[in-house]
Motif scaffolding. Structure first.
Motif, PDB file in Angstrom:
ATOM      1  N   ALA A 111       0.839  -1.218   0.000  1.00 33.62           N
ATOM      2  CA  ALA A 111       0.000   0.000   0.000  1.00 33.62           C
ATOM      3  C   ALA A 111       0.863   1.253   0.000  1.00 33.62           C
ATOM      4  CB  ALA A 111      -0.942  -0.010   1.195  1.00 33.62           C
ATOM      5  N   ARG A 112       1.904   1.238   0.772  1.00 35.69           N
ATOM      6  CA  ARG A 112       2.808   2.401   0.832  1.00 35.69           C
ATOM      7  C   ARG A 112       3.490   2.610  -0.525  1.00 35.69           C
ATOM      8  NH1 ARG A 112       4.208   7.257   1.957  1.00 35.69           N
ATOM      9  NH2 ARG A 112       6.373   7.533   2.512  1.00 35.69           N
ATOM     10  N   ALA A 113       3.928   1.511  -1.132  1.00 36.55           N
ATOM     11  CA  ALA A 113       4.588   1.620  -2.448  1.00 36.55           C
ATOM     12  C   ALA A 113       3.629   2.166  -3.496  1.00 36.55           C
ATOM     13  CB  ALA A 113       5.128   0.260  -2.865  1.00 36.55           C
ATOM     14  N   VAL A 114       2.389   1.720  -3.468  1.00 39.70           N
ATOM     15  CA  VAL A 114       1.407   2.210  -4.419  1.00 39.70           C
ATOM     16  C   VAL A 114       1.114   3.688  -4.199  1.00 39.70           C
ATOM     17  CG1 VAL A 114      -1.027   2.008  -5.122  1.00 39.70           C
ATOM     18  CG2 VAL A 114       0.367  -0.041  -4.848  1.00 39.70           C
ATOM     19  N   SER A 115       1.014   4.101  -2.930  1.00 39.04           N
ATOM     20  CA  SER A 115       0.723   5.510  -2.642  1.00 39.04           C
ATOM     21  C   SER A 115       1.885   6.426  -3.035  1.00 39.04           C
ATOM     22  CB  SER A 115       0.360   5.702  -1.167  1.00 39.04           C
ATOM     23  OG  SER A 115       1.498   5.545  -0.345  1.00 39.04           O
ATOM     24  N   VAL A 116       3.105   5.923  -2.970  1.00 39.87           N
ATOM     25  CA  VAL A 116       4.264   6.719  -3.371  1.00 39.87           C
ATOM     26  C   VAL A 116       4.265   6.924  -4.885  1.00 39.87           C
ATOM     27  CG1 VAL A 116       6.794   6.623  -3.568  1.00 39.87           C
ATOM     28  CG2 VAL A 116       5.695   6.115  -1.388  1.00 39.87           C
ATOM     29  N   LEU A 117       3.774   5.939  -5.626  1.00 38.73           N
ATOM     30  CA  LEU A 117       3.749   6.037  -7.083  1.00 38.73           C
ATOM     31  C   LEU A 117       2.734   7.050  -7.596  1.00 38.73           C
ATOM     32  CD1 LEU A 117       4.004   2.250  -8.070  1.00 38.73           C
ATOM     33  CD2 LEU A 117       5.798   3.995  -8.215  1.00 38.73           C
ATOM     34  N   LYS A 118       1.720   7.345  -6.820  1.00 38.03           N
ATOM     35  CA  LYS A 118       0.666   8.270  -7.281  1.00 38.03           C
ATOM     36  C   LYS A 118       1.022   9.685  -7.065  1.00 38.03           C
ATOM     37  CE  LYS A 118      -3.196   5.249  -7.242  1.00 38.03           C
ATOM     38  NZ  LYS A 118      -4.593   5.168  -7.128  1.00 38.03           N
TER      39      LYS A 118
END
Length: 118
Positions: A111-118
């Motif tokens: 979840a953290r990795a996905v939020s960093v990508l946005k």
């Protein structure tokens, strides 16, 4: 965080199984409490010769810290028991808690990795 989970549960399994590490190395197998885990070495006495020689029956094998850390690693990565089965209720509950903790840790990292990508 994942490594802490693996080490903490590996040490917990090591301390709980059959009365703890001291009792497992000092008492005979017949005098030990019931096992919390079934290791493959406990079942290999009737296998082919080179496998049977390492079985607990023929070599008086007892699990060490490395064996319990291995159980912990495989439980944390597969989210389930692999080659070592929990036998007691407390071992089953501990392995379930560890699997859920490892799954939640993985989900939080993703979840953290996905939020960093946005």
């Amino acid at each position: 965080m994942w490594l802490t989970n693996v080490i903490a549960f590996g040490l917990t399994y090591w301390e709980l199984d059959r009365g703890g590490p001291v009792k497992r190395t000092q008492a005979s197998r017949a005098d030990l409490p019931l096992a919390d885990f079934r290791f493959s070495q406990d079942e290999n006495d009737d296998a082919v010769e080179e496998v049977a020689e390492g079985s607990s029956v023929k070599s008086d094998w007892v699990p060490t810290l490395v064996d319990y850390l291995y159980v912990s690693v495989t439980n944390s990565t597969a989210f389930s028991p692999t080659d070592t089965m929990p036998l007691s209720s407390r071992a089953k509950v501990l392995m379930a808690v560890q699997s859920v903790a490892a799954l939640l840790t993985s989900l939080l990292v993703i979840a953290r990795a996905v939020s960093v990508l946005k």
